[in-house]
Every structure is written in C-alpha cells, then in structure tokens.
Design an enzyme around this catalytic site. Structure first.
Site, mmCIF file in Angstrom:
data_model
loop_
_atom_site.group_PDB
_atom_site.id
_atom_site.type_symbol
_atom_site.label_atom_id
_atom_site.label_comp_id
_atom_site.label_asym_id
_atom_site.label_seq_id
_atom_site.Cartn_x
_atom_site.Cartn_y
_atom_site.Cartn_z
ATOM 1 C CE LYS A 47 -0.489 5.083 5.338
ATOM 2 N NZ LYS A 47 -1.822 5.670 5.106
ATOM 3 N NE ARG B 76 -3.489 -1.680 3.308
ATOM 4 C CZ ARG B 76 -3.058 -1.936 4.545
ATOM 5 N NH1 ARG B 76 -2.253 -2.972 4.753
ATOM 6 N NH2 ARG B 76 -3.419 -1.173 5.556
ATOM 7 N NE ARG C 143 -0.592 1.162 5.275
ATOM 8 C CZ ARG C 143 -0.625 0.799 6.562
ATOM 9 N NH1 ARG C 143 0.382 0.088 7.072
ATOM 10 N NH2 ARG C 143 -1.644 1.122 7.340
ATOM 11 C CG HIS D 177 -3.746 0.230 -1.462
ATOM 12 N ND1 HIS D 177 -2.567 0.270 -0.751
ATOM 13 C CD2 HIS D 177 -4.711 0.664 -0.610
ATOM 14 C CE1 HIS D 177 -2.805 0.722 0.470
ATOM 15 N NE2 HIS D 177 -4.089 0.963 0.588
ATOM 16 C CG HIS E 163 -6.651 0.049 8.921
ATOM 17 N ND1 HIS E 163 -7.742 -0.567 8.324
ATOM 18 C CD2 HIS E 163 -5.837 0.411 7.904
ATOM 19 C CE1 HIS E 163 -7.564 -0.574 7.012
ATOM 20 N NE2 HIS E 163 -6.436 0.012 6.737
ATOM 21 C CE1 TYR F 124 -10.419 -3.257 2.066
ATOM 22 C CE2 TYR F 124 -9.899 -2.484 4.271
ATOM 23 C CZ TYR F 124 -9.591 -2.572 2.929
ATOM 24 O OH TYR F 124 -8.472 -1.963 2.437
#
Length: 295
Positions: A170, A244, A146, A241, A267, A276
């Site tokens: 995150k 990514r 990110r 992004h 994730h 994806y």
C-alpha cells in the site's frame, strides 16, 4: 456533479499519488452516494447539507451495512467535501458537523493449523494449474501477502536465492519478507515446470499467470480459493485475507514480536497489528476451555 467527481479522482491519482485500489474504493463510495442524491432530487453538491449526509448514513444502517463500511463512507465523504470546499466548488462543508461512527472491534476469521494443512493440500498437483495454486497458497500463508500484492508480484521482486521476496504494498511501499522453505520449493517448482507452459510464446513480468498466460486477477484468486476451500471441507468463510490473518496469528502464537509482525504485514501503524494479539488471546481461551479439566 459527474465532472467534479472525475476531477477529484484525477486529483487523487495525479496530485495525491494514491494507489488504484484506494481510488477505486473512493469512487465506489461516491458513485453510491451520488445515486442516493438522485433519488432525493438533489442535482448539485452545493445542495448537500449535514442532514442529507446523516439521512444517507441512516439508509446504509437500514440496509445492514457493516459498521466499518459506514466508517469508510464517512471518511470518503469527508475527504471529498474538503476537496470541494478547497476548490471553491461549495460554500460550506457539510461534513464539519458529521461525527464518524466508532468502530466496533472485529476479530478476523482465522484458520486452525489443521485447516491450513487441509487447504494447502487441496490443489491437485498432478496438474499444472494445481501446482500453480499450491504455490500461491503456500506463498500467501508463508508471507502474509495481500491479494493485490500477490497478483502484482513481478519476477524482479523475487530474491529466491536468498529466500526473500520484495513486494510493493500500500502506498507503493516496498518491504522485504522471508519466504519459508516449503513455500520456496513450491514457488521454484511452479517457475520451472508450469509458468513457461502458461506463458507459451508470450512475455510477462508477473509471477502468477492464468491459463492464457496473462496476469492472474484478484477475482481469479478468489474463485480458485473458494474451490480449494470446498475441496478441503472447510466451512468457514475463507477469503484471501483469511490466509494473511492466519499467518499473523500463528507466528504471534509461536512467540513472534509484534513489531516484527507489523513489518512483515506492512502496517504503517502498530495499532492495526494489535488486533492479532486479541485473536491470539481468544484462541488461548478457547484452548483452555477445551482442554483444562476444570475449565
């Protein structure tokens, strides 16, 4: 109203321990909502009922806000009014009877292999900032970082002798990501030839620095990327992004396991990663339609 809002942000930061990016997004949503309340002559959170919220959401729709943006606003308001109710600052939670809009499936923009090659070759590597930007683009595409993880990457998180980096993602979650040989070569070149020049007599733990030797900002990454996209003659709307998304899609197309991709992207829920697979299927369909003689 401002006092309650500031207390809530303090609660998110100190008691919930949320990241600054998350707190900033909550703050932006709540400030926009508070400004709307001002236009409706509403001066207290106690005056907000479900109809006020519904009218606000309708206003966002009229402004052609994206569905996912509105979903985020509903989530922000739900958490905020739950907090106010828990603190006894309101007698009734207006969000209890407000439904969350259903998310429309949005397939992320992805670059083709040829577009990636052109983009990576766009920085002028005869200049020191060109070497830095080439290293940044190579690392982003090689790791799926990110942009927030990239700008906050520190020297301690580099394990280049093992071909690994360990970013803080995150929720302050660490993960270990392999970095390919090409990206590794550009990173080592940047660290050896360019970073000391940018740093001058200063000191910094951050890997990527701006021309003044300070931490490169998210805005700086965006600005530089836009220039390189234009130089590469790519007409798609490319953001940090996008690299990514391209990273995840391309390794899936080459046979990577979805769980591995989930780990690489950081994730927490595999349902987030599953988008994806849809991108890959869409790409397969496009290739079939283009190249099959009877498609």
């Amino acid at each position: 109203m401002q006092n309650e809002l500031e207390d809530y942000l303090h609660y998110l930061r100190v008691e919930r321990g949320l990241s600054e990016n998350t707190i900033t997004s909550y703050h932006q949503d709540l400030v926009a909502f508070a400004q709307y309340l001002t236009t409706q002559q509403i001066k207290s959170w106690r005056e907000v009922d479900r109809y006020v919220v519904i009218n606000y959401l309708a206003t966002l729709q009229e402004q052609a806000k994206a569905k996912n943006t509105i979903i985020h606003v509903v989530s922000t308001l739900r958490h905020f009014f739950r907090y106010l109710a828990g603190e006894g600052l309101i007698s009734e939670d207006p969000m209890l009877k407000v439904d969350t809009p259903k998310s429309g499936q949005h397939l992320p923009q992805v670059l083709t292999r040829a577009e990636i090659d052109r983009l990576l070759a766009a920085p002028d590597t005869s200049k020191k900032l060109g070497i830095r930007d080439r290293a940044i683009l190579e690392v982003m595409y090689a790791t799926g970082l990110r942009v927030s993880e990239l700008v906050n990457l520190t020297l301690d998180e580099l394990h280049l002798e093992m071909g690994l980096i360990q970013p803080l993602g995150k929720g302050d979650k660490e993960r270990i990501i392999p970095i390919g040989e090409v990206a590794l070569d550009w990173m080592e070149r940047y660290l050896a030839e360019v970073r000391p020049i940018l740093l001058k007599s200063q000191s910094s733990d951050y890997v990527f620095l701006n021309a003044h030797g300070r931490q490169l900002s998210r805005q700086g990454i965006w600005k530089n990327l836009k220039a390189h996209v234009a130089r590469a003659q790519i007409t798609k709307n490319v953001t940090p992004h996008t690299l990514r998304h391209s990273f995840a899609t391309h390794i899936l197309e080459n046979g990577a396991d979805l769980r591995i991709v989930q780990e690489l992207l950081g994730h927490s829920d595999i349902s987030t990663t599953q988008i994806y697979t849809h991108v890959s299927q869409k790409r397969l369909t496009e290739v079939y339609q283009k190249y099959h003689p009877r498609a």
